[in-house]
Write a protein that holds these residues in place. Structure first.
Motif, PDB file in Angstrom:
ATOM      1  N   VAL A 352       0.910  -1.558  -0.190  1.00 55.20           N
ATOM      2  CA  VAL A 352       0.424  -0.415  -0.149  1.00 55.20           C
ATOM      3  C   VAL A 352       0.549   1.317  -0.074  1.00 55.20           C
ATOM      4  O   VAL A 352       1.557   1.706   1.070  1.00 55.20           O
ATOM      5  N   ASN A 353       0.377   1.988  -0.811  1.00 58.88           N
ATOM      6  CA  ASN A 353       1.314   3.616  -1.129  1.00 58.88           C
ATOM      7  C   ASN A 353       1.339   4.223   0.225  1.00 58.88           C
ATOM      8  O   ASN A 353      -0.471   4.074   0.516  1.00 58.88           O
ATOM      9  N   GLY A 354       1.938   5.338   0.257  1.00 58.94           N
ATOM     10  CA  GLY A 354       2.030   6.509   0.794  1.00 58.94           C
ATOM     11  C   GLY A 354       2.809   7.642   0.039  1.00 58.94           C
ATOM     12  O   GLY A 354       3.084   7.360  -0.923  1.00 58.94           O
ATOM     13  N   GLY A 355       3.028   8.149   1.160  1.00 57.03           N
ATOM     14  CA  GLY A 355       4.113   9.775   0.915  1.00 57.03           C
ATOM     15  C   GLY A 355       3.480  10.965   0.681  1.00 57.03           C
ATOM     16  O   GLY A 355       1.957  11.025   0.361  1.00 57.03           O
ATOM     17  N   ARG A 394       8.222  -0.715   8.161  1.00 53.12           N
ATOM     18  CA  ARG A 394       7.596  -1.446   9.203  1.00 53.12           C
ATOM     19  C   ARG A 394       6.226  -2.033   8.159  1.00 53.12           C
ATOM     20  O   ARG A 394       5.794  -3.708   8.788  1.00 53.12           O
ATOM     21  N   GLU A 395       5.354  -1.621   7.586  1.00 55.13           N
ATOM     22  CA  GLU A 395       4.295  -2.424   7.025  1.00 55.13           C
ATOM     23  C   GLU A 395       4.217  -3.622   6.165  1.00 55.13           C
ATOM     24  O   GLU A 395       3.805  -4.405   5.809  1.00 55.13           O
ATOM     25  N   LEU A 396       5.372  -2.821   5.850  1.00 55.44           N
ATOM     26  CA  LEU A 396       6.236  -3.611   4.483  1.00 55.44           C
ATOM     27  C   LEU A 396       6.427  -5.435   5.321  1.00 55.44           C
ATOM     28  O   LEU A 396       6.018  -6.251   4.768  1.00 55.44           O
ATOM     29  N   ASP A 397       7.073  -5.269   6.387  1.00 61.15           N
ATOM     30  CA  ASP A 397       7.592  -6.238   7.293  1.00 61.15           C
ATOM     31  C   ASP A 397       6.340  -6.976   7.666  1.00 61.15           C
ATOM     32  O   ASP A 397       6.147  -8.738   7.765  1.00 61.15           O
ATOM     33  N   ASP A 398       5.381  -6.143   8.314  1.00 57.84           N
ATOM     34  CA  ASP A 398       4.316  -6.973   8.904  1.00 57.84           C
ATOM     35  C   ASP A 398       3.164  -7.583   7.759  1.00 57.84           C
ATOM     36  O   ASP A 398       2.397  -8.795   7.690  1.00 57.84           O
ATOM     37  N   THR A 399       3.342  -6.910   6.419  1.00 57.23           N
ATOM     38  CA  THR A 399       2.438  -7.500   4.878  1.00 57.23           C
ATOM     39  C   THR A 399       2.913  -8.575   5.298  1.00 57.23           C
ATOM     40  O   THR A 399       2.641  -9.997   4.352  1.00 57.23           O
ATOM     41  N   VAL A 400       4.574  -8.689   5.061  1.00 61.45           N
ATOM     42  CA  VAL A 400       4.898 -10.186   3.857  1.00 61.45           C
ATOM     43  C   VAL A 400       4.513 -11.450   5.498  1.00 61.45           C
ATOM     44  O   VAL A 400       4.633 -11.960   6.089  1.00 61.45           O
ATOM     45  N   PRO A 414       6.456  -4.252  -4.007  1.00 55.57           N
ATOM     46  CA  PRO A 414       7.068  -3.109  -3.367  1.00 55.57           C
ATOM     47  C   PRO A 414       6.417  -1.553  -3.732  1.00 55.57           C
ATOM     48  O   PRO A 414       5.636  -0.677  -2.690  1.00 55.57           O
ATOM     49  N   PHE A 415       6.548  -1.641  -4.757  1.00 59.50           N
ATOM     50  CA  PHE A 415       6.806  -0.102  -5.536  1.00 59.50           C
ATOM     51  C   PHE A 415       5.552   0.174  -6.583  1.00 59.50           C
ATOM     52  O   PHE A 415       6.645  -0.906  -7.937  1.00 59.50           O
ATOM     53  N   ASN A 416       5.385   1.409  -7.616  1.00 57.28           N
ATOM     54  CA  ASN A 416       4.236   1.210  -8.277  1.00 57.28           C
ATOM     55  C   ASN A 416       4.277   2.025  -8.925  1.00 57.28           C
ATOM     56  O   ASN A 416       3.428   3.467  -8.379  1.00 57.28           O
ATOM     57  N   GLU A 417       4.948   2.756  -9.841  1.00 56.67           N
ATOM     58  CA  GLU A 417       4.841   4.115 -10.214  1.00 56.67           C
ATOM     59  C   GLU A 417       5.342   5.223 -10.187  1.00 56.67           C
ATOM     60  O   GLU A 417       4.907   6.123  -9.745  1.00 56.67           O
ATOM     61  N   GLY A 418       6.477   4.818  -8.823  1.00 58.31           N
ATOM     62  CA  GLY A 418       6.430   5.844  -8.160  1.00 58.31           C
ATOM     63  C   GLY A 418       5.905   6.778  -7.097  1.00 58.31           C
ATOM     64  O   GLY A 418       6.423   7.801  -6.720  1.00 58.31           O
ATOM     65  N   GLN A 421       7.249   5.684  -3.755  1.00 55.15           N
ATOM     66  CA  GLN A 421       9.220   5.181  -4.331  1.00 55.15           C
ATOM     67  C   GLN A 421       9.722   5.501  -3.044  1.00 55.15           C
ATOM     68  O   GLN A 421      10.149   7.156  -3.400  1.00 55.15           O
ATOM     69  N   PHE A 422      10.964   4.854  -2.826  1.00 54.62           N
ATOM     70  CA  PHE A 422      11.848   5.382  -1.895  1.00 54.62           C
ATOM     71  C   PHE A 422      13.071   3.773  -1.456  1.00 54.62           C
ATOM     72  O   PHE A 422      12.693   3.026  -1.277  1.00 54.62           O
ATOM     73  N   ASP A 423      14.286   3.835  -1.778  1.00 56.62           N
ATOM     74  CA  ASP A 423      15.140   2.912  -1.889  1.00 56.62           C
ATOM     75  C   ASP A 423      14.080   1.558  -1.917  1.00 56.62           C
ATOM     76  O   ASP A 423      14.486   1.111  -1.295  1.00 56.62           O
ATOM     77  N   ALA A 424      14.043   1.774  -3.274  1.00 52.66           N
ATOM     78  CA  ALA A 424      13.158   0.724  -3.313  1.00 52.66           C
ATOM     79  C   ALA A 424      14.484  -0.407  -3.868  1.00 52.66           C
ATOM     80  O   ALA A 424      14.290  -1.729  -3.386  1.00 52.66           O
ATOM     81  N   VAL A 425      15.537  -0.714  -3.987  1.00 53.20           N
ATOM     82  CA  VAL A 425      16.018  -1.920  -3.960  1.00 53.20           C
ATOM     83  C   VAL A 425      16.888  -2.186  -2.971  1.00 53.20           C
ATOM     84  O   VAL A 425      16.719  -3.282  -2.471  1.00 53.20           O
ATOM     85  N   ALA A 426      16.782  -1.123  -2.098  1.00 54.63           N
ATOM     86  CA  ALA A 426      16.741  -1.834  -0.302  1.00 54.63           C
ATOM     87  C   ALA A 426      15.718  -2.777   0.292  1.00 54.63           C
ATOM     88  O   ALA A 426      15.282  -3.361   0.501  1.00 54.63           O
ATOM     89  N   ALA A 427      14.429  -1.768  -0.336  1.00 60.18           N
ATOM     90  CA  ALA A 427      13.229  -2.540   0.001  1.00 60.18           C
ATOM     91  C   ALA A 427      13.235  -4.088  -0.178  1.00 60.18           C
ATOM     92  O   ALA A 427      12.496  -5.049   0.651  1.00 60.18           O
ATOM     93  N   ALA A 428      13.567  -4.298  -1.952  1.00 59.17           N
ATOM     94  CA  ALA A 428      13.479  -5.600  -2.256  1.00 59.17           C
ATOM     95  C   ALA A 428      14.304  -6.464  -1.714  1.00 59.17           C
ATOM     96  O   ALA A 428      13.834  -7.697  -1.550  1.00 59.17           O
TER      97      ALA A 428
END
Length: 578
Positions: A352-355, A394-400, A414-418, A421-428
C-alpha cells in the motif's frame, strides 16, 4: 449503484464466514452487524449523543453501511456496541480481532482503554480477558486520507480518474475468540518442493511442543514451538492453477487445536531452453497471464459485499483464461486469498502506497517519455518525511508476515509508478530477506533502480514491443500494466465521466481491439521472451470504465469464448518459444 450481493445482503448476518482460513479454531463469535456510530470534531471527547446505526464492517462512506458520509481529516469516527459472551464460550483468554480499521484507532472496553492501532490495511488483535461476560466496546477512529504521508492506497478526498473515493473506519470483520493460556498465535508454512518437505513453524503464546497432523493421520509429528521443523511428505502433489491441491493440516498445543492448510509449490525465475529469463512455477517456465485487480465495490468500497462476491471476481477471471491477479495497492481480507488458493489463481501482491502529494513529472510523465529519477531524491517522490518512510517499512514487514504462508502468492510488488517510492533496491532486499521464496518486482512501471527479480513496464499510449535490453536483462521481463481499453455499458456506470486509455463506443469494436492487442503485441512479446503480463483491468472502478467487467459485476464486456481462446493462443506461443 449496487451489486446483486448487496441487494441480497442480510443485515442480520453480514460476512459471517470464518475470517482467518489458515488458522481456524472452533471458538468464534462474529461481531459484524449494527453498531452505534457518531462523527465528531477530533478535539471532542466521547459523544454524549450518537448519530445512528452503522452496518459493520462497511465504512461510513460505503452505501451498504447505511451512513454514506465521508470522514474528514479533522473529524473522529466513533463506534459503540454491547457484547454478550455466550455461556461456555470463555476459556483462559478472550481475544478481540479487527480485520482492518482505516486509519488509526483506539479501543475501550467498559470505558477502560485496552489498545490502539496505526495503519489502515492490516489486522490486529487485543487481549481483553479482563472483560466481563457482558461488556461495551467503544472504538475511536481518525483518518487523514491523502492529506499526509500516511499509507492510503488509491483513496483521495477529491477522487477522479485512477483515484477513488475514500473509506474509513472498520472495513473488515470484527470477531472474538477464546483460547487457553497456552495457544497457537501463528503458523508459518513454507513448502520445499525440491525435497518434498513442508517447513512448519508454530508460534505460540508460551513455549511448548505441538502435535502436527497432515491429511488426517498420514503424517503425525511432534514439533517444538518457535523452531522451524521440516516434515517429509509421502507423495507430493504440486499446486498450480490447473491443479490447486491443498494439504489439510491440524496442530494441537495442549488444549488448543487449530486447522490450517498449505500447498506444495515453488516460485522463482530461471532460463528457458533459449537462455531467456522466465518466471518459474514448480521449477518450470510458466506464463503468468494476469489482470490488474483493484478490489473495489460500488456498494462496499474496499469491503466485498459477501464471500460469494469475492469468488465471482476470481472465477470470472479464471473463466476468461487468466491465471494471475495483481492485487493493486490493497491488502484483501484473508478469505480472498483463501479462495485464490483453492480455486487456483496466482496473486501478485502490491504494498500500500503512501507519501506526500505526487509530482506529475514523477508519476505520470514517464508514461509518455522515458524518464527515470533516482528514488534517493525523497522530496521529489513525496517521501521527505522520515517517519513516513519508517512506517512504510514496518508495514512492509507486517504485510510479508501476514501473507507469506499463502500458497497462491507468487510475487511481491513494493512500489508502483513512483507513488511514494524510495530506496527500492533496499526495499526489495528487505523483502527477499523476509521471504526468499518469491520473486520481487521492485519498481513496477518505471523509475527502475536495478533491484529485484523482475523488470516491469507499463505501456498504455503506444504500441508495445519487448525491448532487447529487457530480453538481455538477467531479471524476468514482464508487461505489468497495459491495455486499459474503455467501453461504457449504459446503465452500469458509476459516473457520467469516463476514464480509460483508449475509448470504444461499440462493444464489438472494444472486444476486437482487446483480442487484437493480445494476439499481435502481447503474443509477439511472449515469443520474444516476455515472462508475464497484466492487463488493465478486471473491473470498472468509479470513473474508470476500462474493466472487462462492469463495476456492478452484472455485465462481462468480452465474449468468454474469445477471451479464453486468446489466452490459450498466448499459452501455445509461450510453449513453443521456451
Amino acid at each position: 449503484m449496487i451489486t446483486r450481493w448487496g441487494e441480497d445482503l442480510d443485515r442480520d448476518a453480514v460476512l459471517q464466514e470464518y475470517p482467518r482460513p489458515q488458522l481456524v479454531r472452533d471458538s468464534y463469535l462474529n461481531l459484524n452487524g449494527l453498531w452505534e456510530y457518531a462523527i465528531t470534531d477530533a478535539a471532542s471527547g466521547q459523544p454524549q449523543r450518537w448519530d445512528g446505526q452503522i452496518l459493520v464492517p462497511f465504512s461510513p462512506e460505503a452505501p451498504l453501511s447505511g451512513v454514506e458520509r465521508t470522514l474528514q481529516p479533522h473529524e473522529a469516527l466513533w463506534y459503540r456496541r454491547t457484547v454478550e459472551v455466550p455461556e461456555g464460550f470463555r476459556r483462559d483468554r478472550l481475544l478481540l480481532h479487527f480485520g482492518a480499521v482505516d486509519q488509526d484507532c483506539e479501543i475501550w472496553i467498559d470505558a477502560r482503554p485496552v489498545g490502539d492501532h496505526a495503519g489502515g490495511y492490516l489486522p490486529f488483535v487485543l487481549d481483553i480477558s479482563q472483560a466481563s461476560d457482558t461488556f461495551e466496546i467503544v472504538v475511536r477512529v481518525r483518518d487523514v486520507t491523502d492529506t499526509s504521508w500516511r499509507s492510503r492506497g488509491k483513496q483521495k478526498l477529491q477522487p477522479g480518474g485512477i483515484w477513488y473515493s475514500p473509506h474509513s473506519g472498520i472495513w473488515q470483520t470484527v470477531w472474538l475468540e477464546s483460547v487457553p493460556r497456552s495457544y497457537v498465535r501463528q503458523l508459518v508454512l513454507t513448502p520445499h518442493l525440491d525435497s518434498g518437505e513442508v517447513e512448519i513453524l508454530v508460534l505460540a503464546s508460551e513455549p511448548g511442543r505441538a502435535e502436527v497432523s497432515i491429511e488426517g493421520t498420514e503424517i503425525v509429528a511432534e514439533v517444538p514451538t518457535g523452531v522451524p521443523t521440516r516434515l517429509r511428505l509421502h507423495d507430493v502433489r504440486p499446486w498450480s492453477p490447473e491443479d490447486p491441491h491443498l494439504y489439510d493440516l491440524e496442530v494441537t498445543l495442549g488444549e488448543d487445536r487449530v486447522r490450517s492448510y498449505f500447498a506444495m509449490r515453488s516460485f522463482g525465475t530461471g532460463a528457458d531452453g533459449r537462455g531467456r529469463t522466465r518466471l518459474l512455477l514448480n521449477g518450470e517456465p510458466y506464463l503468468q497471464a494476469g489482470l490488474l485487480d483493484q478490489g473495489y465495490w460500488p456498494d462496499g468500497l474496499c469491503t466485498p459485499p459477501s464471500d460469494a462476491a469475492m469468488v465471482f471476481d476470481i472465477t470470472t477471471a479464471k473463466d476468461l483464461g487468466f491465471t494471475m491477479l495483481r492485487k493493486h495497492i490493497k491488502i484483501e481480507p484473508l478469505r480472498w486469498y483463501h479462495h485464490c488458493d483453492r480455486l487456483g489463481m496466482l496473486v501478485w501482491q502490491d504494498l500500500v502506497n503512501g507519501g506526500r502529494s505526487y509530482s506529475h513529472a514523477v508519476v505520470t510523465a514517464p508514461a509518455f517519455v522515458p524518464l527515470r529519477f533516482s528514488d534517493r531524491r525523497y522530496r521529489l517522490f513525496g517521501r521527505q518525511d522520515e517517519e513516513g518512510r519508517d512506517e512504510f517499512l514496518r508495514e512492509l514487514d507486517d504485510t510479508v508476515d501476514l501473507l507469506r504462508s499463502v500458497p497462491c502468492l507468487a510475487a511481491w510488488v513494493p512500489f508502483n509508478e513512483g507513488w511514494g517510492q524510495f530506496d527500492a533496491v533496499a526495499a526489495a532486499e528487505r523483502m527477499s530477506a523476509l521471504d526468499p521464496t518469491r520473486p520481487i518486482d521492485a519498481a513496477s512501471g518505471w523509475h527502475h533502480q536495478g533491484g529485484g527479480d523482475i523488470v516491469s513496464r507499463h505501456v498504455y499510449f503506444r504500441p508495445y514491443r519487448l525491448a532487447r535490453k529487457d530480453v538481455d536483462d538477467p531479471r524476468a521481463a514482464v508487461l505489468s500494466e497495459y491495455g486499459g481499453y474503455s467501453h461504457r455499458v449504459e446503465g452500469h456506470t458509476w459516473s457520467e465521466k469516463n476514464f480509460g486509455y483508449r475509448t470504444f463506443a461499440e462493444q464489438q469494436a472494444y472486444e476486437d481491439a482487446f483480442v487484437r492487442l493480445q494476439d499481435e503485441q502481447v503474443g509477439r512479446a511472449v515469443e520474444a521472451g516476455l515472462a508475464g503480463f497484466v492487463y488493465t483491468q478486471l473491473t470498472d472502478v468509479e470513473q474508470e470504465t476500462n474493466g472487462l467487467i462492469t463495476y456492478d459485476r452484472r455485465v462481462v464486456k468480452v465474449d468468454g469464448d474469445r477471451a479464453r481462446e486468446s489466452n490459450a493462443r498466448l499459452r501455445d506461443r509461450f510453449a513453443r518459444a521456451i
